[in-house]
Design a protein around this motif. Structure first.
Motif, PDB file in Angstrom:
ATOM      1  N   ILE A  99       1.029  -1.239   0.073  1.00 15.28           N
ATOM      2  CA  ILE A  99      -0.292  -0.484  -0.368  1.00 15.28           C
ATOM      3  C   ILE A  99       0.650   1.119  -0.530  1.00 15.28           C
ATOM      4  CG2 ILE A  99      -1.527   1.834   1.490  1.00 15.28           C
ATOM      5  CD1 ILE A  99      -2.801  -1.215   2.226  1.00 15.28           C
ATOM      6  N   ALA A 100       2.233   1.181   0.324  1.00  7.68           N
ATOM      7  CA  ALA A 100       3.062   2.535   0.735  1.00  7.68           C
ATOM      8  C   ALA A 100       3.786   2.050  -0.457  1.00  7.68           C
ATOM      9  CB  ALA A 100       4.401   1.800   1.259  1.00  7.68           C
ATOM     10  N   ARG A 101       4.085   1.545  -1.324  1.00 13.14           N
ATOM     11  CA  ARG A 101       3.899   1.546  -3.026  1.00 13.14           C
ATOM     12  C   ARG A 101       3.291   2.414  -3.637  1.00 13.14           C
ATOM     13  NH1 ARG A 101       2.562  -0.569  -7.343  1.00 13.14           N
ATOM     14  NH2 ARG A 101       1.384  -1.943  -6.339  1.00 13.14           N
ATOM     15  N   MET A 102       1.344   1.578  -3.254  1.00 11.44           N
ATOM     16  CA  MET A 102       0.965   2.095  -3.926  1.00 11.44           C
ATOM     17  C   MET A 102       0.874   3.901  -3.681  1.00 11.44           C
ATOM     18  SD  MET A 102      -1.505  -0.662  -3.787  1.00 11.44           S
ATOM     19  CE  MET A 102      -3.614  -0.434  -4.302  1.00 11.44           C
ATOM     20  N   LEU A 103       1.301   4.565  -2.456  1.00 13.82           N
ATOM     21  CA  LEU A 103       1.236   5.621  -2.606  1.00 13.82           C
ATOM     22  C   LEU A 103       1.874   6.723  -2.516  1.00 13.82           C
ATOM     23  CD1 LEU A 103      -0.506   5.495   1.317  1.00 13.82           C
ATOM     24  CD2 LEU A 103      -1.421   6.489  -0.336  1.00 13.82           C
ATOM     25  N   ALA A 104       3.280   5.878  -2.925  1.00 15.54           N
ATOM     26  CA  ALA A 104       4.497   6.332  -3.334  1.00 15.54           C
ATOM     27  C   ALA A 104       5.661   6.496  -4.945  1.00 15.54           C
ATOM     28  CB  ALA A 104       5.794   6.646  -2.087  1.00 15.54           C
ATOM     29  N   GLY A 105       4.823   5.106  -5.528  1.00 14.14           N
ATOM     30  CA  GLY A 105       5.186   5.033  -6.421  1.00 14.14           C
ATOM     31  C   GLY A 105       6.199   3.737  -6.196  1.00 14.14           C
ATOM     32  N   ARG A 106       7.265   3.857  -7.050  1.00 12.70           N
ATOM     33  CA  ARG A 106       8.536   2.391  -7.214  1.00 12.70           C
ATOM     34  C   ARG A 106       9.496   2.662  -5.885  1.00 12.70           C
ATOM     35  NH1 ARG A 106       9.496   0.421 -11.286  1.00 12.70           N
ATOM     36  NH2 ARG A 106       8.564   0.088 -13.332  1.00 12.70           N
ATOM     37  N   ARG A 107       9.704   4.162  -4.824  1.00 12.63           N
ATOM     38  CA  ARG A 107      10.558   4.206  -4.126  1.00 12.63           C
ATOM     39  C   ARG A 107       9.546   5.249  -2.808  1.00 12.63           C
ATOM     40  NH1 ARG A 107      12.777   8.978  -1.696  1.00 12.63           N
ATOM     41  NH2 ARG A 107      15.418   8.304  -0.625  1.00 12.63           N
ATOM     42  N   VAL A 108       9.463   3.953  -2.420  1.00 16.60           N
ATOM     43  CA  VAL A 108       8.913   3.980  -0.927  1.00 16.60           C
ATOM     44  C   VAL A 108       9.602   4.982  -0.048  1.00 16.60           C
ATOM     45  CG1 VAL A 108       7.484   2.697   1.098  1.00 16.60           C
ATOM     46  CG2 VAL A 108       8.159   1.766  -1.584  1.00 16.60           C
ATOM     47  N   THR A 109       8.671   5.681   0.844  1.00 13.66           N
ATOM     48  CA  THR A 109       9.495   6.566   1.604  1.00 13.66           C
ATOM     49  C   THR A 109       8.723   6.717   2.893  1.00 13.66           C
ATOM     50  OG1 THR A 109       7.284   8.789   1.508  1.00 13.66           O
ATOM     51  CG2 THR A 109       9.739   8.287  -0.173  1.00 13.66           C
ATOM     52  N   PRO A 110       9.092   6.782   4.070  1.00 13.79           N
ATOM     53  CA  PRO A 110       8.575   6.986   5.295  1.00 13.79           C
ATOM     54  C   PRO A 110       7.590   7.532   5.987  1.00 13.79           C
ATOM     55  CG  PRO A 110      10.622   7.307   5.309  1.00 13.79           C
ATOM     56  CD  PRO A 110      10.731   7.186   3.960  1.00 13.79           C
TER      57      PRO A 110
END
Length: 566
Positions: A543-554
């Motif tokens: 879900i974090a990837r879905m929010l941020a794209g390829r680079r998952v941030t904190p």
């Protein structure tokens, strides 16, 4: 509901096995990962038309198996029984589709072969697919009537209607048959009456032909005996043998009593002469008796030509009548009785037709009453359901759209076993644009959301299909609207098994189960697909990837955590 799905050598899938749970399952993954391939595979096992391109490159065939847990009493069991498929409601229902690289596809239900159309009909009772490219039941106006009936709980009204409809069809067929039969009899009335009169004039008697045949044989036999007797008598009389024997006997008798012969009494000559005399006297007596017997036999065996002529004339008449009616003489009595019945039907024709017409009229009245009761229930349910669905549309970013159930009475000739109403969902997607059929106006994404709105509005009342699949119902929306879609899919999952392909993190976070679909490529290979059921940690990352794209941030992980916490 769907409990397990196995896919072999289908497009990019070498082997994929998934266990499905209840509630709302979200399917996520990057664009192009192949989420739609899984939906295509499900479509194949549900009877969708196959194509060779679905077979993985280098493979001989693609195989898809879907296992369902279906409760006893579910409509699909009646469908299976109608197809002659042996199935036990206490066991899993397994659908299988085999698509060879060469040759035609084959389908199986619990190991028993079925056609693609049979799979499709069975699948219609198990799974609904709504989305961009999938064939949705909402595109079938015939399904709209079913939506209302389930929402209204019209099972009893439908059963009553079907019973009255069946009674009407039977009464109508009987009326038409009697009219046709009576008209045909009227056309042939003169011939029927003439044929009956001929048979009545014959005065038919059971077994008469056999008796006449025996009488004729007896007459012919008597005639043959009489001829032989007359021939014997003529021979005797013609040779005057009787007179010669009598003359010889008289001459010998005179010789025996002559004085000279009497003097030789006791001699051999006298005894021999006396024996010859006795023999001729006996011969004369017996010859006279034989002639008398022949004369008496001649009288007894004398044939009655008139009796023979009468017997033969009667037999000829019976056989001629039998030939005309294509039967044997013994069958003429049955023919006569049938003709009597037909002539009786002609005489009572008008009364029979009128009675049949009255029965049809009464059946039609009962049918129309049942149809009106069903229509009233549908109209009332249509108003309630469209009002409830309209509220759902507000939250699904379709607040400017309107939806209604168009219920148009059908002509009697267009009615069927489900009623006298033409039911179709109509929508207006832009204010002032006017209403039109949902199947022609709504886009793919809108169609999925209209379906979701209807499903949520009718979730508590609607029965039937337990598994619903949405393909990108959240297309083109985000934020609060996506969250609302996720919330409604979760709510629908309380009453149904729901699968949703989504690119929205808000929708994915609302799912109770999440599958991640991935495609792996190597060199020049077309790549392979795999699906993973995510645990809590992997789900947070997805879900974090879905929010941020390829680079998952904190920050993305924190936002994903908030979404999952609700």
């Amino acid at each position: 509901m769907l409990t397990a799905l196995s896919i072999f050598d289908f497009v990019l899938i070498r082997h994929l096995s998934l266990d499905a749970g209840s509630g709302f399952t979200g399917l996520t993954g990057e664009t192009g990962a192949g989420k739609s391939i899984i939906l295509d595979a499900i479509g194949m096992v549900l009877g969708m038309r196959p194509a060779k391109r679905f077979v993985r490159a280098g493979a001989e065939k693609a195989v898809i198996c879907a296992e369902f847990d279906v409760p006893a009493g579910h409509p699909v069991w009646a469908v299976l029984d109608g197809f002659g498929i042996v199935a036990d409601a206490s066991e899993a229902l397994i659908l299988k589709r085999l698509i060879p690289a060469r040759g035609g596809a084959r389908g199986f239900v619990n190991g028993q072969p079925v056609t693609g159309s049979m799979l499709a009909e069975i699948g219609d009772h198990l799974v609904e697919v709504h989305g961009q490219h999938a064939a949705s039941n909402l595109l079938k106006p015939s399904y709209h009537r079913d939506i209302l009936d389930r929402f209204a709980g019209n099972d009893r009204l439908l059963a009553t209607y079907r019973s009255k409809w069946s009674d009407l069809l039977a009464a109508r067929t009987a009326h038409q048959d009697i009219v046709a039969e009576t008209e045909a009899l009227r056309v042939a009335a003169a011939d029927l009456r003439a044929a009956l009169q001929d048979l009545e004039d014959l005065g038919l008697v059971p077994g008469e032909a056999d008796k006449l045949t025996a009488d004729r044989a007896e007459c012919l036999q008597a005639e043959r005996i009489g001829g032989t007797v007359r021939e014997a008598l003529s021979t005797l009389q013609g040779t005057e043998a009787d007179a010669a024997i009598a003359a010889a006997a008289g001459a010998l008798r005179r010789l025996v009593v002559s004085p000279g012969i009497q003097a030789a009494a006791g001699s051999m000559l006298f005894d021999t002469l006396q024996g010859a005399t006795d023999s001729f006297e006996r011969a004369s007596i017996e010859t006279q008796e034989a002639v008398g017997a022949l004369e008496r036999l001649s009288v007894l065996a004398m044939g009655d030509d008139r009796a023979l002529e009468a017997v033969e004339a009667r037999l000829f008449a019976l056989k001629a009548a039998a030939r005309r009616h294509r039967t044997d003489p013994d069958g003429l009595i049955d023919v006569r009785d049938q003709l009597r019945a037909q002539v009786g039907q002609i005489d009572a024709g008008d009364a029979r037709v009128e009675a049949a017409r009255q029965r049809e009229t009464e059946a039609a009245a009962r049918w129309r009453h049942a149809a009106e009761m069903l229509s009233r229930s549908r109209r009332a349910a249509g108003k309630r359901l469209q009002a409830a669905a309209q509220k759902e549309l507000q939250a699904l970013h379709l607040g400017r759209a309107k939806m209604r159930f168009s219920i148009v009475p059908l002509e009697d000739s267009d009615a069927d076993s489900k009623g006298t109403d033409l039911v179709e969902i109509e929508v207006e997607t832009n204010p002032g644009g006017g209403f039109g059929p949902l199947r022609t106006i709504a886009s793919g994404g809108e169609l999925a959301r209209f379906s979701l709105a209807l499903k949520c509005a009718a979730a508590e009342a609607e029965g039937g299909v337990a598994t619903v699949i949405f393909d990108e119902a959240d297309q083109g929306v985000g934020g609060a609207v996506a969250a609302a879609i996720g919330e409604r899919l979760t709510r629908l999952g309380e009453a149904r098994q729901v699968f949703a392909v989504t690119h929205s993190p808000q929708v994915a976070a609302a799912a109770s189960i999440q599958w991640r679909i991935e495609k792996h490529t190597s060199g020049k290979s077309l790549g392979q697909m795999r699906a993973t059921v995510l645990d809590a940690e992997a789900r947070l990352e997805e879900i974090a990837r879905m929010l941020a794209g390829r680079r998952v941030t904190p920050e993305a992980r924190a936002a994903a955590e908030r979404l999952l916490e609700g």
